[in-house]
Design a protein around this motif. Structure first.
Motif, PDB file in Angstrom:
ATOM      1  N   THR A  53      79.860  36.110  64.241  1.00 31.52           N
ATOM      2  CA  THR A  53      80.052  34.701  63.879  1.00 31.52           C
ATOM      3  C   THR A  53      78.972  33.787  64.443  1.00 31.52           C
ATOM      4  N   GLY A  54      78.590  33.990  65.715  1.00 28.41           N
ATOM      5  CA  GLY A  54      77.564  33.151  66.330  1.00 28.41           C
ATOM      6  C   GLY A  54      76.233  33.273  65.600  1.00 28.41           C
ATOM      7  N   GLU A  55      75.859  34.508  65.307  1.00 32.16           N
ATOM      8  CA  GLU A  55      74.600  34.746  64.571  1.00 32.16           C
ATOM      9  C   GLU A  55      74.676  34.116  63.197  1.00 32.16           C
ATOM     10  N   GLN A  56      75.862  34.262  62.583  1.00 34.15           N
ATOM     11  CA  GLN A  56      76.052  33.722  61.238  1.00 34.15           C
ATOM     12  C   GLN A  56      75.865  32.219  61.249  1.00 34.15           C
ATOM     13  N   SER A  57      76.384  31.567  62.308  1.00 38.16           N
ATOM     14  CA  SER A  57      76.280  30.117  62.327  1.00 38.16           C
ATOM     15  C   SER A  57      74.820  29.688  62.561  1.00 38.16           C
ATOM     16  N   ILE A  58      74.053  30.449  63.343  1.00 37.49           N
ATOM     17  CA  ILE A  58      72.625  30.111  63.518  1.00 37.49           C
ATOM     18  C   ILE A  58      71.911  30.262  62.177  1.00 37.49           C
ATOM     19  N   LYS A  59      72.192  31.371  61.480  1.00 35.94           N
ATOM     20  CA  LYS A  59      71.531  31.593  60.180  1.00 35.94           C
ATOM     21  C   LYS A  59      71.864  30.455  59.216  1.00 35.94           C
ATOM     22  N   LYS A  60      73.126  30.030  59.241  1.00 35.08           N
ATOM     23  CA  LYS A  60      73.548  28.941  58.345  1.00 35.08           C
ATOM     24  C   LYS A  60      72.771  27.668  58.669  1.00 35.08           C
ATOM     25  N   GLN A  61      72.629  27.381  59.981  1.00 36.82           N
ATOM     26  CA  GLN A  61      71.914  26.163  60.375  1.00 36.82           C
ATOM     27  C   GLN A  61      70.453  26.232  59.949  1.00 36.82           C
ATOM     28  N   LEU A  62      69.867  27.431  60.095  1.00 39.45           N
ATOM     29  CA  LEU A  62      68.459  27.580  59.723  1.00 39.45           C
ATOM     30  C   LEU A  62      68.278  27.361  58.214  1.00 39.45           C
TER      31      LEU A  62
END
Ligand code: BTN
Length: 329
Positions: free
Chosen positions: A4-13
């Motif tokens: 989830t944390g990685e997913q949220s960084i990818k989403k922000q990028l």
């Protein structure tokens, strides 16, 4: 499925890069937005490229995202998804035999309520009544949703009807006048545009999970359909005269499904039944129903609380309940 944390960084990028249009954003700035190091930015950009995003990196300028292709990746689906739990956990594939089996296996391993399994292509797509469901690459949406409702197993067929209503609402929002042919075929201008296959995993009187398989023809052209279904199948693109963004349609469908599902659990089946009947192209018509046991012709009056079709037999004048089978109108 990413953490989830990685997913949220990818989403922000992706969000930041998309907002910049065809401009560049520096690695430093992206790191600040995402709250991670520049090395982490680079790592996530690399992961996004592997998911199919085209991201350019130019020295001294930074990163730039190219217009996205119509891809069904976890990140693409999550960006702009307006649901609380439906489609929040995603397993996206390039090609699988059938999403139904994968979803059933995930459900047995304890997948979360609302998990979505989706594939660009199915090589052994399953339809109702042991039929084959043609699921070519990039033409449509082939998916299975895992839900875990606290209802008695006999009520599970109601979810199939609910799913048909969600599909019709999403199509109508896109300007395609879809209707429902009992039990759960979605039709436009008399041709099938979507089908639903529900599989129940239950023990005595307890539902463990329900796997709802949905196949929606989105961007196929007539020549993409095999000769045996060409005359009876259509797609959203054929009906609209232009290709659709599958991700946007999917997000709308998932939001509508969640709304109806929450309503069903809170208020019961009546509000769903009402909408099903509103969009039904079967009710009020003279139909011939063929089941494994019998065939009868009569007036289709409505559905009952179990989703069974109520037909007034024109020979006996008696009402009959049709629980499964096919009808012709
Ligand atoms: C029907 O016969 O109308 C039901 C078709 C259901 C097709 C969908 S596509 C995604 C999921 N995986 C399958 O193999 N079948 C369902």
């Amino acid at each position: 499925m990413a953490h989830t944390g990685e997913q949220s960084i990818k989403k922000q990028l992706v969000h930041a890069l998309t907002n910049a249009g065809d401009g560049y954003i520096s690695g430093q700035y992206l790191a600040e937005i995402a709250g991670c190091s520049r090395t982490a930015v680079w790592k996530h950009i690399d992961a996004l490229r592997k998911e199919g995003f085209e991201i350019e990196a130019v020295k001294k300028k930074g990163y730039r995202i190219l217009p996205r292709k119509d891809r069904l990746t976890e990140t693409e689906i999550l960006i702009g998804l307006k649901t609380d739990f439906i489609g929040r956990s995603i397993h996206a594939y390039e090609s699988v035999p059938t999403t139904q089996t994968i979803a059933s296996e995930l459900a047995a391993k304890g997948a979360e309520n609302g998990t979505l399994v989706i594939s660009e292509e199915q090589t052994e797509g399953k339809g109702r009544l042991q039929r084959v469901w043609h699921s070519p690459h990039q033409g449509g949406l082939w998916m299975s949703l895992i839900v875990k409702p606290d209802i008695p197993p006999y009520q599970a067929p109601r979810l199939t009807l609910l799913t048909a209503v969600a599909a019709v609402l999403a199509m109508r929002e896109m300007g395609v006048e879809a209707g429902i042919k009992w039990p759960n075929d979605v039709l436009v201008n008399g041709k099938k545009i979507a089908g639903i296959l529900t599989e129940l995993h239950a023990e005595s009187d307890q539902i463990h999970s329900v796997v709802i398989g949905i196949g929606i023809n989105v961007n196929q052209q007539p020549e993409d359909f095999s000769t045996d279904i060409k005359s009876i199948a259509t797609s959203l693109a054929i009906e609209k005269g232009e290709n659709l963004d599958r991700v946007i349609f999917l997000q709308s469908f998932l939001a509508k499904f969640e709304d109806l599902y929450v309503t069903f659990l809170a208020e019961g089946f009546s509000p769903i039944k009402e909408q099903w009947e509103r969009y039904s192209i079967t009710i009020g018509k003279r139909v011939t129903a063929t089941t494994a046991q019998k065939s009868l012709t009569g007036y289709a009056r409505g559905i009952n609380e179990d989703g069974a079709l109520v037909v007034k037999d024109e020979h006996t004048n008696e009402e009959q309940l049709i629980y499964s089978g096919d009808i012709t109108i």
